[in-house]
Design a protein around this motif. Structure first.
Motif, short mmCIF file in Angstrom:
data_model
loop_
_atom_site.label_atom_id
_atom_site.label_comp_id
_atom_site.label_asym_id
_atom_site.label_seq_id
_atom_site.Cartn_x
_atom_site.Cartn_y
_atom_site.Cartn_z
N ILE A 166 0.86 -1.18 0.00
CA ILE A 166 0.00 0.00 0.00
C ILE A 166 0.89 1.23 0.00
O ILE A 166 1.84 1.33 0.79
N ASN A 167 0.60 2.15 -0.92
CA ASN A 167 1.39 3.36 -1.10
C ASN A 167 0.51 4.59 -1.16
O ASN A 167 -0.71 4.49 -1.35
N LYS A 168 1.15 5.73 -1.08
CA LYS A 168 0.48 7.02 -1.27
C LYS A 168 1.18 7.71 -2.42
O LYS A 168 2.38 7.58 -2.61
N GLY A 169 0.40 8.45 -3.21
CA GLY A 169 0.98 9.19 -4.32
C GLY A 169 -0.02 10.18 -4.89
O GLY A 169 -1.06 10.45 -4.28
N ARG A 170 0.31 10.71 -6.05
CA ARG A 170 -0.57 11.66 -6.74
C ARG A 170 -0.85 11.16 -8.14
O ARG A 170 0.04 10.61 -8.80
N ILE A 171 -2.06 11.36 -8.59
CA ILE A 171 -2.44 10.89 -9.92
C ILE A 171 -1.64 11.65 -10.97
O ILE A 171 -1.60 12.89 -10.96
N ALA A 172 -1.01 10.89 -11.87
CA ALA A 172 -0.26 11.47 -12.99
C ALA A 172 -1.16 11.60 -14.21
O ALA A 172 -1.08 12.58 -14.95
N ARG A 192 -2.52 6.28 -13.66
CA ARG A 192 -1.10 6.14 -13.34
C ARG A 192 -0.85 7.06 -12.17
O ARG A 192 -1.34 8.18 -12.13
N VAL A 193 -0.08 6.56 -11.21
CA VAL A 193 0.15 7.31 -9.98
C VAL A 193 1.65 7.49 -9.78
O VAL A 193 2.43 6.56 -9.97
N VAL A 194 2.05 8.71 -9.40
CA VAL A 194 3.43 8.98 -9.04
C VAL A 194 3.54 8.79 -7.53
O VAL A 194 2.90 9.51 -6.76
N PRO A 195 4.30 7.78 -7.09
CA PRO A 195 4.45 7.53 -5.64
C PRO A 195 5.05 8.75 -4.92
O PRO A 195 5.79 9.52 -5.52
#
Length: 115
Positions: A4-10, A18-21
């Motif tokens: 499980i990670n956190k990121g921002r939608i690319a 696609r998500v940038v961690p």
């Protein structure tokens, strides 16, 4: 296994994102699935939205939610369609009321016969 990670939608393409961690220097994920309840007006996802997601060893994944806990003003509803059934020579009871033997009180206090 998954992580499980956190990121921002690319980017968003159809029902995937696609998500940038949030880890410095990490590369964007492959396309991961956006579940139905976060698509469109419900999740109001867009480029830059902070999200929590799970990514599996095979590079597939699933968006779990918005990291800010927000959601759109729209809440989807589900419908069951038409439900029909037949009870030959029987009765159906719901909440203690018989469908076959129930009565109604009229406007002047009279009671109808069972239906």
């Amino acid at each position: 296994m998954g992580q499980i990670n956190k990121g921002r939608i690319a980017s968003i393409k159809g029902n995937t994102a696609r998500v940038v961690p949030s880890d410095a220097g990490a590369k964007p994920t492959a396309n991961i699935t956006i579940p139905w309840h976060l698509r469109g007006d419900t999740g109001k996802l867009k480029k830059g939205t902070a999200v929590v997601y799970v990514e599996f060893d095979d590079a597939t994944g699933l968006l779990l939610g918005r990291a800010d806990g927000e959601w759109g003003a729209y809440l989807p509803h589900l419908t069951a369609g038409t439900i029909t059934g037949a009870v030959p020579d029987g009765d159906v009871t719901a909440a203690g009321v018989s469908l076959k033997g129930h009565t109604h009180t009229g406007a002047h206090g009279e009671t109808s016969s069972p239906h």
